[in-house]
Design an enzyme around this catalytic site. Structure first.
Site, PDB file in Angstrom:
ATOM      1  N   ASP A 178       0.857  -1.199   0.000  1.00 22.22           N
ATOM      2  CA  ASP A 178       0.000   0.000   0.000  1.00 22.22           C
ATOM      3  C   ASP A 178       0.889   1.244   0.000  1.00 22.22           C
ATOM      4  OD1 ASP A 178       0.758  -0.685   2.742  1.00 22.22           O
ATOM      5  OD2 ASP A 178      -0.470   1.009   3.352  1.00 22.22           O
ATOM      6  N   HIS A 487       1.697  -9.080  -3.655  1.00 23.30           N
ATOM      7  CA  HIS A 487       0.635  -8.106  -3.359  1.00 23.30           C
ATOM      8  C   HIS A 487       1.306  -6.741  -3.198  1.00 23.30           C
ATOM      9  CE1 HIS A 487      -3.209  -6.685  -1.622  1.00 23.30           C
ATOM     10  NE2 HIS A 487      -2.415  -5.905  -0.899  1.00 23.30           N
ATOM     11  N   ASP A 532       1.429 -17.712  -4.058  1.00 22.26           N
ATOM     12  CA  ASP A 532       1.988 -16.666  -4.922  1.00 22.26           C
ATOM     13  C   ASP A 532       0.850 -16.064  -5.736  1.00 22.26           C
ATOM     14  OD1 ASP A 532       3.559 -14.970  -6.384  1.00 22.26           O
ATOM     15  OD2 ASP A 532       4.345 -16.537  -7.721  1.00 22.26           O
ATOM     16  N   GLU A 541       2.593 -10.260   0.435  1.00 23.24           N
ATOM     17  CA  GLU A 541       2.839  -8.822   0.327  1.00 23.24           C
ATOM     18  C   GLU A 541       4.331  -8.580   0.536  1.00 23.24           C
ATOM     19  OE1 GLU A 541       0.122  -6.360   2.608  1.00 23.24           O
ATOM     20  OE2 GLU A 541       1.107  -4.514   1.972  1.00 23.24           O
TER      21      GLU A 541
HETATM   22  O1  9MR Z   1       3.295  -6.474   9.248  1.00 16.34           O
HETATM   23  C1  9MR Z   1       2.035  -6.282   9.859  1.00 16.34           C
HETATM   24  C2  9MR Z   1       1.663  -7.549  10.580  1.00 16.34           C
HETATM   25  O2  9MR Z   1       2.553  -7.809  11.635  1.00 16.34           O
HETATM   26  C3  9MR Z   1       0.227  -7.451  11.094  1.00 16.34           C
HETATM   27  O3  9MR Z   1      -0.149  -8.698  11.632  1.00 16.34           O
HETATM   28  C4  9MR Z   1      -0.685  -7.056   9.944  1.00 16.34           C
HETATM   29  C5  9MR Z   1      -2.149  -6.923  10.362  1.00 16.34           C
HETATM   30  O4  9MR Z   1      -2.316  -5.887  11.247  1.00 16.34           O
HETATM   31  O5  9MR Z   1      -0.275  -5.830   9.371  1.00 16.34           O
HETATM   32  C6  9MR Z   1       1.007  -5.889   8.820  1.00 16.34           C
HETATM   33  O6  9MR Z   1       1.354  -4.634   8.355  1.00 16.34           O
HETATM   34  C7  9MR Z   1       0.711  -4.113   7.209  1.00 16.34           C
HETATM   35  C8  9MR Z   1       0.296  -2.692   7.566  1.00 16.34           C
HETATM   36  O7  9MR Z   1      -0.703  -2.725   8.538  1.00 16.34           O
HETATM   37  C9  9MR Z   1      -0.141  -1.885   6.348  1.00 16.34           C
HETATM   38  N1  9MR Z   1       0.835  -1.945   5.289  1.00 16.34           N
HETATM   39  C10 9MR Z   1       1.129  -3.302   4.891  1.00 16.34           C
HETATM   40  C11 9MR Z   1       1.712  -4.064   6.050  1.00 16.34           C
HETATM   41  C12 9MR Z   1       2.189  -5.442   5.625  1.00 16.34           C
HETATM   42  O8  9MR Z   1       1.135  -6.313   5.355  1.00 16.34           O
END
Ligand code: 9MR
Length: 565
Positions: A178, A487, A532, A541
């Site tokens: 994102d 992603h 994948d 991601e």
């Molecule tokens: O890396 C984060 C992970 O530890 C959490 O479990 C998850 C859900 O809250 O969010 C991950 O972080 C994301 C962030 O909130 C928004 N940008 C993408 C991040 C990677 O997925």
């Protein structure tokens, strides 16, 4: 019905098993000093293996290990270990009773190529400048978000900066798939890059990443870290020292290129975790940047002043936990336990200033240290303390003990695991969990020079590059089977088939299989739950913090290998 069931079983056996059980190796290339293991199906246990050079001559032979089950994948494996073979080259691994030879590469450049690409990925993620062709080749793109008109969200409103007013907060990197920018995650990321520069100064200064700052006399790893550091500075409210938790739109935009994102961007509430993480990173930066005063005049002092200001705000606001406002849907990075953030900030501020007030705030004996992650940061303080033994004589002994206790625990997991790998938990971003374990092992090795820690660290690289039950190399563009459908908005929208190289996919996890639908995932074993596919934000991601621990691990190992050649 029975025929259909039978057919399904045969199909699974044909399609799933051979891939799951094919030989699994570091697909990119082992370093000469690496631990070199190729994993395979249990039927080869105890058989012999040979390695042939490109002239077909045998250069190494040995016996395959016993077979063992790895409970995290449900697979049973044995392996050929040819760590003693150190000469660079291309080899064929022949396994008694198998028709399938395995190509093996040993290459002294392998880790530097990989480490550089992991760091170069940050250039590709720069937010407020065009990513130019001369640096990025086919991945060049226009400036994404200028972020010079960022709206103060209601949750962040103050007298001087009321809701709806506008500030400028340009620069930095996109967090992940994102386009948000989040302080908590930026802190551990920027710290990891600063720390590799501090720990291996000569080595990191020799790195040229072909970025706009290359050749300015500072390490390109430091140059890249400073890009994000400068953005972080803009997230501090100059009126009180508090730091906004994040800068994002209200919801995630569609899968479009950065410059096509139409959504307004906001800074959202100040939090104590963000402010303390900011303080720690800025204090660390002030020390690492100081020797480069001629290249970055005034920056080190600016960072230190910002760190102390942030600390002051935290004292006045000691427990403001992030709470997602109702109208905001982007990532939370919420954290209910911030003792570790207090410890980290106090430690870094003490190291940077030598002031008693920070020393007194280092509550060492109250800490439970663990492998770092964005919400668990006290061990980052340990790393910094261990780098300054003369400044912290009394804390140094404790730090050493705490770090080695932790490393020993993970080393046991490494030594007893069927896959000879320390990881036993697979949260969201499991590949980063593992590379942070690798980072821990590097510190343990530097402290003790005990080779077992170096091996355990190196095995992490092997796993990430394909020596794992999925047989995936998890770094885009590296290895023969690596993620193609990560992603990530840029990778999805740029019209280029190959993803941006040097990105570490999050890796297997059971944490949020609803993203693609539980039935799409091939397995309910945590180490096998990976797809994948673009929909799989929980396993496929990419994120700046995941790349950071991997960068530290690979560059750190390369630095050690090069210095011990
Ligand atoms: O890396 C984060 C992970 O530890 C959490 O479990 C998850 C859900 O809250 O969010 C991950 O972080 C994301 C962030 O909130 C928004 N940008 C993408 C991040 C990677 O997925």
């Amino acid at each position: 019905m029975r025929t259909i069931n039978y057919l399904i079983t045969v199909l699974i056996a044909l399609v799933v098993l051979p891939t799951a059980q094919a030989q699994q190796k570091n697909q990119h290339g082992y370093a000469p000093q690496s631990v070199k293991r190729v994993f395979m199906a249990p039927e080869y246990a105890g058989k012999t293996f040979q390695l042939l050079n490109n002239k077909g001559e045998e250069v190494y032979s040995g016996a395959i290990s016993n077979a063992k089950e790895w409970p995290h994948s449900g697979t049973t494996v044995c392996y050929a270990d040819f760590s003693e073979l150190k000469a660079g080259g291309q080899y064929e691994l022949l396994i008694e009773g198998s028709k399938q030879n395995v190509a093996v590469t040993i290459d002294a450049e392998s880790y530097s190529t990989l480490g550089n690409a992991l760091v170069k990925s940050y250039y590709m993620a720069r937010v407020s400048e065009p990513v130019k062709e001369q640096y990025a080749g086919q991945y060049a793109r226009p400036l994404g978000h200028a972020d010079d008109k960022v709206i103060i969200h209601e949750s962040a409103a103050s007298k001087e900066r009321p809701a709806g007013s506008v500030i400028s907060s340009p620069g930095g990197w996109y967090d992940a798939g994102d386009y948000g920018k989040y302080i908590v995650n930026s802190a551990i990321t920027t710290y990891s890059l600063l720390h590799v520069c501090e720990m291996f100064p000569e080595y990191t200064r020799s790195i040229n990443l072909n970025i706009p700052e290359s050749g300015n006399g500072a390490s390109d790893v430091l140059n890249e870290a400073i890009i994000n550091l400068k953005w972080m500075l803009t997230m501090q409210d100059p009126n009180d020292g508090g730091v906004y938790h994040k800068l994002t739109s209200k919801r995630f935009c569609g899968m479009v290129m950065p410059h096509k994102d139409p959504l307004d961007r906001y800074v959202v509430m100040k939090s104590t975790a963000a402010t303390l993480d900011f303080a720690a990173t800025m204090a660390k930066a002030s020390r690492v940047i100081k020797p480069f005063e001629n290249i970055y005049p005034g920056l080190a002092d600016e960072c230190l002043a910002a760190a102390e200001y942030a600390w002051q705000w935290s004292l006045d606001n000691p427990a403001i936990l992030y709470q997602q406002p109702k109208d905001i849907q982007t990532g939370q990075y919420g954290d209910k336990h911030i003792d570790d953030e207090w410890f980290w900030a106090a430690t870094e501020l003490y190291l940077a200033t030598g002031k008693k007030l920070y020393y007194q705030a280092v509550k060492f004996d109250e800490q439970k240290f663990s492998v770092p992650q964005w919400g668990r940061v006290n061990t980052l303080g340990l790393y910094s303390l261990l780098g300054e033994p003369d400044k912290v004589k009394d804390l140094n002994k404790k730090s050493r003990k705490a770090l080695l206790r932790l490393a020993e625990k993970f080393n046991k997991d490494y030594e007893t695991s069927a896959y000879r790998i320390s990881i036993t938990k697979f949260p969201w971003g499991s590949n980063s969990e593992l590379s942070n374990e690798g980072m821990l092992f590097i510190h343990a090795y530097q402290l003790t020079k005990d080779i077992k820690y170096l091996e355990a660290a190196d095995a992490c690289v092997g796993y990430l590059l394909g020596a794992n039950p999925l047989g995936y190399s998890f770094v885009t563009g590296f290895g023969t089977k690596s993620p193609m459908r990560v992603h990530d908005r840029r990778c999805e929208a740029d019209g280029i088939e190959a993803p941006i190289p040097g990105l570490l996919a999050g890796g297997p996890s059971l944490q949020a299989q609803h993203d693609c639908g539980k039935n799409k995932y091939p397995s309910s074993y945590p180490a096998m739950s990976y797809l994948d596919e673009k929909c799989s934000f929980s396993t496929n991601e990419i994120a700046i913090n995941w790349n950071a621990s991997a960068s530290f691990l690979v560059l750190g190992l390369d630095a050690i290998y090069q210095s011990e050649k």
